[in-house]
Design an enzyme around this catalytic site. Structure first.
Site, short mmCIF file in Angstrom:
data_model
loop_
_atom_site.label_atom_id
_atom_site.label_comp_id
_atom_site.label_asym_id
_atom_site.label_seq_id
_atom_site.Cartn_x
_atom_site.Cartn_y
_atom_site.Cartn_z
CG ASP A 177 7.80 0.27 -3.90
OD1 ASP A 177 6.55 0.27 -3.92
OD2 ASP A 177 8.48 1.31 -3.78
CG HIS A 223 8.42 3.63 -0.03
ND1 HIS A 223 8.85 3.00 -1.19
CD2 HIS A 223 9.19 3.15 0.97
CE1 HIS A 223 9.85 2.18 -0.89
NE2 HIS A 223 10.08 2.24 0.41
CG ASP A 243 5.64 3.38 -4.09
OD1 ASP A 243 6.26 3.29 -5.17
OD2 ASP A 243 6.19 3.38 -2.97
CG HIS A 246 8.66 9.79 -1.86
ND1 HIS A 246 7.77 9.41 -0.88
CD2 HIS A 246 9.23 8.63 -2.31
CE1 HIS A 246 7.80 8.08 -0.74
NE2 HIS A 246 8.67 7.60 -1.61
ZN LIG Z 1 8.18 3.19 -3.16
#
Ligand SMILES: [Zn+2]
Length: 287
Positions: A230, A152, A150, A114
């Protein structure tokens, strides 16, 4: 199988925060207690400023030394810059080991995908995978693909690698979800595969398979993987539906690419994380 880790990466944390030291320490324990997969442990070297500054602004490096939380998700910790440097350095070491023919996984904190050029966010301080991708390009790689599974969106990696010659980014992630980006492809080289919350497992896996097909079309000479666990069905932070077997299949799929592959731990917050990583590693080793 080379596992890059450093026990110092479990030496910081904030009570109640999901990105916690046990993610790594419980996985180390799991790997020590098994003998199906022989493990060689490797300690990372810290990343140099030269490597970091290909991906980040000098201001971000300065900010990492200022004792003030970055956002509600991303606390300041004493020595966070040194922790982040070691995690980024582990990515660079993983890159080198992959190039010399090793199967390798970086089991480090903090995660990175991120973090943008100028912004620390989402539990991430330095963008480990982007730092490694730019190092690879600076040292002879011609076509570097980053595959981010991931749950996200890897917004930071996308922002850093956007329209970067020789790089391509493939992200499969839940949408809508944090950080709110990744609905469509952007630039010449960033391929996004959004998956709606609670998408049935078979459909989720089909999206992963089509992202892998896109990656193959790019014909990479090197692949870096942002390995977040995740999207697991019992992860507390998102509404993915994958099982351990799917992470095993992902590992196998990378092994079958027959180019150097290095993988870095990103997210994954369930108590089953050690089992998910182990399944992935077995796949990477073709077991
Ligand atoms: Zn994540």
């Amino acid at each position: 199988m080379k596992i890059i880790t450093d026990e110092r990466c479990t030496g910081y944390g904030r009570r109640g925060h999901p990105e916690r030291p046990a993610r790594v320490s419980a996985t180390v324990e799991k790997l020590r207690q098994q003998n199906e997969l022989p493990v060689e442990w490797v300690k990372p070297n810290p990343a140099t400023d030269v490597a970091i500054l290909r991906a980040h602004s000098p201001e971000l490096l300065t900010r990492l030394s200022q004792p003030e939380d970055f956002d509600a998700d991303t606390p300041f910790f004493p020595d966070i810059l040194e922790h982040a440097r070691r995690s980024a350095g582990a990515a660079l070491d993983a890159l080198q080991l992959a190039r010399s023919g090793e199967t390798v996984f970086s089991l480090m904190r903090p995660p990175g995908h991120h973090a943008t050029r100028k912004q620390v966010m989402g539990f991430c301080y330095l963008n480990n995978i982007a730092i490694a991708a730019l190092e690879a390009l600076a040292t002879g790689a011609k076509r570097v693909a980053i595959f981010d599974f991931d749950v996200h969106h890897g917004n930071g990696t996308e922002a850093i690698l956007l329209n970067q010659k020789g790089a391509a980014f493939f992200s499969i992630h839940q949408f809508p979800a944090y950080p709110g980006t990744g609905m469509t492809n952007v630039g010449d080289n960033c391929h996004n595969f959004p998956v709606t919350p609670r998408t049935p497992r078979g459909e989720y896996r089909a999206v992963l398979a089509s992202a892998l097909d896109e990656l193959k079309k790019f014909k990479p000479d090197l692949v870096g993987v942002s390995a977040g666990f995740d999207a697991y069905v019992r992860d507390p932070l998102a509404q993915g539906t994958l099982e351990a077997e799917d992470f095993h299949w992902l590992g196998q799929s990378f092994q079958q690419l027959s180019v150097p592959v290095f993988s870095l731990l990103e997210g994954g917050y369930s108590r089953d994380l050690p089992d998910l990583i182990f399944a992935y590693l077995l796949g990477l080793k073709g077991k």
